[in-house]
Design a protein around this motif. Structure first.
Motif, PDB file in Angstrom:
ATOM      1  N   VAL A  33       0.808  -1.219   0.000  1.00  0.00           N
ATOM      2  CA  VAL A  33       0.000   0.000   0.000  1.00  0.00           C
ATOM      3  C   VAL A  33       0.845   1.274   0.000  1.00  0.00           C
ATOM      4  CG1 VAL A  33      -1.986  -1.058   1.122  1.00  0.00           C
ATOM      5  CG2 VAL A  33      -0.176  -0.080   2.532  1.00  0.00           C
ATOM      6  N   TRP A  34       2.159   1.159  -0.079  1.00  0.00           N
ATOM      7  CA  TRP A  34       2.981   2.364  -0.109  1.00  0.00           C
ATOM      8  C   TRP A  34       2.718   3.159  -1.372  1.00  0.00           C
ATOM      9  CZ3 TRP A  34       8.724   1.392   1.727  1.00  0.00           C
ATOM     10  CH2 TRP A  34       8.725   1.225   3.104  1.00  0.00           C
ATOM     11  N   THR A  35       2.738   4.468  -1.236  1.00  0.00           N
ATOM     12  CA  THR A  35       2.636   5.322  -2.411  1.00  0.00           C
ATOM     13  C   THR A  35       3.991   5.375  -3.105  1.00  0.00           C
ATOM     14  OG1 THR A  35       3.298   7.336  -1.247  1.00  0.00           O
ATOM     15  CG2 THR A  35       0.946   6.765  -1.216  1.00  0.00           C
ATOM     16  N   ASN A  36       4.005   5.898  -4.311  1.00  0.00           N
ATOM     17  CA  ASN A  36       5.255   6.041  -5.047  1.00  0.00           C
ATOM     18  C   ASN A  36       6.238   6.921  -4.273  1.00  0.00           C
ATOM     19  OD1 ASN A  36       6.500   5.453  -7.829  1.00  0.00           O
ATOM     20  ND2 ASN A  36       6.844   7.641  -7.596  1.00  0.00           N
ATOM     21  N   ASN A  37       5.720   7.966  -3.642  1.00  0.00           N
ATOM     22  CA  ASN A  37       6.587   8.856  -2.865  1.00  0.00           C
ATOM     23  C   ASN A  37       7.168   8.138  -1.651  1.00  0.00           C
ATOM     24  OD1 ASN A  37       7.632  11.642  -2.387  1.00  0.00           O
ATOM     25  ND2 ASN A  37       6.445  11.424  -0.501  1.00  0.00           N
ATOM     26  N   ASP A  38       6.353   7.289  -1.005  1.00  0.00           N
ATOM     27  CA  ASP A  38       6.858   6.490   0.119  1.00  0.00           C
ATOM     28  C   ASP A  38       8.057   5.655  -0.324  1.00  0.00           C
ATOM     29  OD1 ASP A  38       4.828   7.350   1.843  1.00  0.00           O
ATOM     30  OD2 ASP A  38       3.497   5.716   1.272  1.00  0.00           O
ATOM     31  N   LYS A  39       7.918   5.033  -1.488  1.00  0.00           N
ATOM     32  CA  LYS A  39       8.980   4.165  -2.000  1.00  0.00           C
ATOM     33  C   LYS A  39      10.264   4.962  -2.275  1.00  0.00           C
ATOM     34  CE  LYS A  39       5.806   0.871  -4.194  1.00  0.00           C
ATOM     35  NZ  LYS A  39       5.390   0.248  -5.477  1.00  0.00           N
ATOM     36  N   ILE A  40      10.109   6.113  -2.918  1.00  0.00           N
ATOM     37  CA  ILE A  40      11.277   6.936  -3.246  1.00  0.00           C
ATOM     38  C   ILE A  40      12.014   7.376  -1.983  1.00  0.00           C
ATOM     39  CG2 ILE A  40      11.963   9.198  -4.146  1.00  0.00           C
ATOM     40  CD1 ILE A  40       9.876   8.818  -6.352  1.00  0.00           C
ATOM     41  N   GLU A  41      11.262   7.840  -0.982  1.00  0.00           N
ATOM     42  CA  GLU A  41      11.890   8.298   0.254  1.00  0.00           C
ATOM     43  C   GLU A  41      12.603   7.156   0.962  1.00  0.00           C
ATOM     44  OE1 GLU A  41      12.283  11.428   1.254  1.00  0.00           O
ATOM     45  OE2 GLU A  41      11.339  11.941  -0.656  1.00  0.00           O
ATOM     46  N   GLU A 158      -3.144   9.711  -0.790  1.00  0.00           N
ATOM     47  CA  GLU A 158      -3.940  10.878  -1.146  1.00  0.00           C
ATOM     48  C   GLU A 158      -5.277  10.946  -0.419  1.00  0.00           C
ATOM     49  OE1 GLU A 158      -3.105  13.508  -3.149  1.00  0.00           O
ATOM     50  OE2 GLU A 158      -1.111  12.627  -2.979  1.00  0.00           O
ATOM     51  N   PHE A 159      -5.990   9.827  -0.339  1.00  0.00           N
ATOM     52  CA  PHE A 159      -7.324   9.869   0.254  1.00  0.00           C
ATOM     53  C   PHE A 159      -7.248  10.130   1.754  1.00  0.00           C
ATOM     54  CE2 PHE A 159     -11.388   7.772   1.653  1.00  0.00           C
ATOM     55  CZ  PHE A 159     -12.235   8.691   1.056  1.00  0.00           C
ATOM     56  N   LYS A 160      -6.305   9.468   2.423  1.00  0.00           N
ATOM     57  CA  LYS A 160      -6.152   9.694   3.864  1.00  0.00           C
ATOM     58  C   LYS A 160      -5.758  11.140   4.139  1.00  0.00           C
ATOM     59  CE  LYS A 160      -2.763   9.253   6.429  1.00  0.00           C
ATOM     60  NZ  LYS A 160      -1.844  10.139   7.196  1.00  0.00           N
ATOM     61  N   THR A 161      -4.840  11.666   3.309  1.00  0.00           N
ATOM     62  CA  THR A 161      -4.410  13.057   3.470  1.00  0.00           C
ATOM     63  C   THR A 161      -5.572  14.024   3.246  1.00  0.00           C
ATOM     64  OG1 THR A 161      -2.186  12.467   2.721  1.00  0.00           O
ATOM     65  CG2 THR A 161      -2.772  14.803   2.661  1.00  0.00           C
ATOM     66  N   PHE A 162      -6.433  13.706   2.285  1.00  0.00           N
ATOM     67  CA  PHE A 162      -7.593  14.555   2.016  1.00  0.00           C
ATOM     68  C   PHE A 162      -8.551  14.538   3.202  1.00  0.00           C
ATOM     69  CE2 PHE A 162     -11.744  15.211  -0.361  1.00  0.00           C
ATOM     70  CZ  PHE A 162     -11.567  16.584  -0.493  1.00  0.00           C
ATOM     71  N   GLY A 163      -8.741  13.354   3.804  1.00  0.00           N
ATOM     72  CA  GLY A 163      -9.580  13.266   5.006  1.00  0.00           C
ATOM     73  C   GLY A 163      -9.045  14.138   6.126  1.00  0.00           C
ATOM     74  N   GLU A 164      -7.720  14.157   6.290  1.00  0.00           N
ATOM     75  CA  GLU A 164      -7.104  15.033   7.291  1.00  0.00           C
ATOM     76  C   GLU A 164      -7.372  16.500   6.980  1.00  0.00           C
ATOM     77  OE1 GLU A 164      -3.022  13.757   7.060  1.00  0.00           O
ATOM     78  OE2 GLU A 164      -3.206  12.694   8.968  1.00  0.00           O
ATOM     79  N   GLU A 212     -11.044  -0.085   2.101  1.00  0.00           N
ATOM     80  CA  GLU A 212     -11.191  -0.227   0.647  1.00  0.00           C
ATOM     81  C   GLU A 212     -10.888   1.090  -0.065  1.00  0.00           C
ATOM     82  OE1 GLU A 212     -14.766  -0.765  -2.641  1.00  0.00           O
ATOM     83  OE2 GLU A 212     -15.060  -1.571  -0.621  1.00  0.00           O
ATOM     84  N   PHE A 213     -11.430   2.192   0.453  1.00  0.00           N
ATOM     85  CA  PHE A 213     -11.216   3.498  -0.176  1.00  0.00           C
ATOM     86  C   PHE A 213      -9.799   4.015   0.076  1.00  0.00           C
ATOM     87  CE2 PHE A 213     -15.651   3.333  -0.903  1.00  0.00           C
ATOM     88  CZ  PHE A 213     -15.967   4.308  -1.833  1.00  0.00           C
ATOM     89  N   LEU A 214      -9.250   3.743   1.268  1.00  0.00           N
ATOM     90  CA  LEU A 214      -7.875   4.150   1.543  1.00  0.00           C
ATOM     91  C   LEU A 214      -6.912   3.480   0.575  1.00  0.00           C
ATOM     92  CD1 LEU A 214      -7.881   4.043   5.447  1.00  0.00           C
ATOM     93  CD2 LEU A 214      -7.430   6.068   4.057  1.00  0.00           C
ATOM     94  N   TYR A 217      -7.658   4.740  -3.326  1.00  0.00           N
ATOM     95  CA  TYR A 217      -7.189   6.097  -3.641  1.00  0.00           C
ATOM     96  C   TYR A 217      -5.911   6.441  -2.867  1.00  0.00           C
ATOM     97  CZ  TYR A 217     -11.799   6.621  -5.740  1.00  0.00           C
ATOM     98  OH  TYR A 217     -12.935   6.461  -6.518  1.00  0.00           O
ATOM     99  N   ASN A 218      -5.095   5.432  -2.616  1.00  0.00           N
ATOM    100  CA  ASN A 218      -3.856   5.666  -1.885  1.00  0.00           C
ATOM    101  C   ASN A 218      -2.829   6.399  -2.751  1.00  0.00           C
ATOM    102  OD1 ASN A 218      -2.306   5.260   0.571  1.00  0.00           O
ATOM    103  ND2 ASN A 218      -1.013   3.893  -0.628  1.00  0.00           N
ATOM    104  N   GLU A 219      -2.704   5.963  -3.992  1.00  0.00           N
ATOM    105  CA  GLU A 219      -1.696   6.539  -4.887  1.00  0.00           C
ATOM    106  C   GLU A 219      -2.119   7.900  -5.433  1.00  0.00           C
ATOM    107  OE1 GLU A 219       1.924   6.600  -6.043  1.00  0.00           O
ATOM    108  OE2 GLU A 219       1.247   4.623  -5.396  1.00  0.00           O
ATOM    109  N   GLU A 220      -3.378   8.009  -5.838  1.00  0.00           N
ATOM    110  CA  GLU A 220      -3.890   9.284  -6.329  1.00  0.00           C
ATOM    111  C   GLU A 220      -5.398   9.360  -6.102  1.00  0.00           C
ATOM    112  OE1 GLU A 220      -3.135   9.697 -10.481  1.00  0.00           O
ATOM    113  OE2 GLU A 220      -3.944   7.737 -11.002  1.00  0.00           O
ATOM    114  N   PHE A 221      -5.883  10.589  -5.989  1.00  0.00           N
ATOM    115  CA  PHE A 221      -7.306  10.823  -5.747  1.00  0.00           C
ATOM    116  C   PHE A 221      -7.774  11.914  -6.693  1.00  0.00           C
ATOM    117  CE2 PHE A 221     -10.719  12.638  -2.815  1.00  0.00           C
ATOM    118  CZ  PHE A 221     -11.657  11.703  -3.223  1.00  0.00           C
TER     119      PHE A 221
END
Length: 336
Positions: A33-41, A158-164, A212-214, A217-221
């Motif tokens: 479930v890591w985003t692309n940015n998570d992987k790069i960092e 993205e989705f979790k960040t949007f919820g925040e 399911e939604f996290l 829309y984890n990579e992009e929303f």
């Protein structure tokens, strides 16, 4: 239980993944479930020589005739899989212009990457049921994390960040929708994610659709900007209703229903609503609900049923639907 720790060079782990003597995703593990940015960092962490937390492995199946065997990665699959993808120049990682692919690193940098020491805790030849228990302990209840805190540790997308972002809107602070404990334990984020999921789909049971939604829309929303505009519009409309902060309208179960039903009427169905008329009707309805809560036998039936749906199992799908039906009736009676 023997859980001795040792260092393994990264090249040993990567070679083991390649020849399938290290299984990075046993059946009980969660999906990546890591985003692309998570992987790069994370790749940068290794390339720059910084340590990362230990991984757990256990003995897998052994062929008694040939002596061939495998190990399973109990905890650390996101990290090892990411490093393996980088090593193989996998298209599953988009590196951008600030991180060179492994194949284009200088030879010295490639050697440093491969010689990187990973702390490995070996659980030995442990039965599968015990391995699963250890995995659950590592990833769940060690610190009494609630469901949203666990999701937060797994999803940074993205989705979790949007919820925040929604939960931090001034509206919620002004009307004291969330308590300090809600905010401390991330219940405000979970609540706002529930609102978003409902307006994007329908009422659901408790937190069943959250993961399911996290994940989806984890990579992009891509819907973010449109939904943000609509959410802001509905919150602005509620501000115009000018409820007192002590109103039921700002209690979490009641607000959830009011927001969702207003969103449907204003955004999805595009009706115009007479604001003073709706405020008057909602005041009367909430007054009846308060009357019902005091146990009055002659309380309005709709208000009594609404109160029961807000009081008991308020996050169950059936209760959410029932409250929605009554509030929708009140809202639609004020359509111009």
């Amino acid at each position: 239980m023997d859980t001795s720790a040792s260092n393994r060079r990264l090249r040993i782990l990567l070679t083991s993944v390649s020849n399938k003597t290290l299984i990075p995703q046993p059946d009980f593990q969660r999906r990546l479930v890591w985003t692309n940015n998570d992987k790069i960092e994370f790749i940068k962490t290794v390339l720059e020589g910084y340590p990362f937390p230990e991984i757990y492995i256990a003995a897998g199946k052994v062929d008694p005739k040939t002596g061939d065997g495998a190990e399973v990665l109990v905890d650390g699959q996101q990290r090892i899989t990411t490093l393996y993808q980088y090593f193989k120049d996998s298209p599953d990682i988009k590196l951008g212009k600030h991180l060179l692919p492994y194949s284009k690193l200088d030879e010295d940098d490639q050697i440093n990457f491969l010689e990187y020491k990973v702390v490995v805790r070996d659980m030995g030849n442990m039965p599968l049921d015990e391995i699963k228990k250890v995995f659950q302990k590592i990833n769940s209840t060690s610190y009494g994390l609630n469901a949203m805190e666990l999701h937060n540790s797994r999803y940074g997308g993205e989705f979790k960040t949007f919820g925040e972002e929604i939960s931090q809107m001034k509206f919620f602070e002004d009307h004291r929708v969330f308590t300090s404990n809600d905010i401390k334990r991330m219940s405000d984020v979970k609540y706002c994610l529930g609102l978003l999921i409902t307006i994007m789909s329908t009422y659901f049971n408790r937190d069943n659709d959250l993961e399911e939604f996290l994940l989806k829309y984890n990579e992009e929303f891509p819907l973010k900007e449109a939904i943000l505009e609509n959410v802001t519009s509905v919150l602005s409309f509620i501000e115009k209703l000018n409820f007192d902060n002590s109103s039921r309208a700002y209690k979490k179960a009641d607000f959830f229903t009011l927001f969702v039903e207003l969103y449907r009427v204003l955004i999805n169905e595009e009706y115009e609503i007479d604001i003073p008329q709706l405020r008057n009707k909602l005041d009367k309805f909430y007054e009846q609900v308060e009357w019902a809560s005091s146990g009055q036998v002659n309380a309005d039936v709709d208000a009594l049923n609404y109160y029961k749906a807000a009081l008991q199992a308020s996050n169950d799908r059936s209760s959410r639907i029932q409250r929605g039906e009554y509030i929708s009736k009140v809202i639609k009676s004020a359509i111009t």
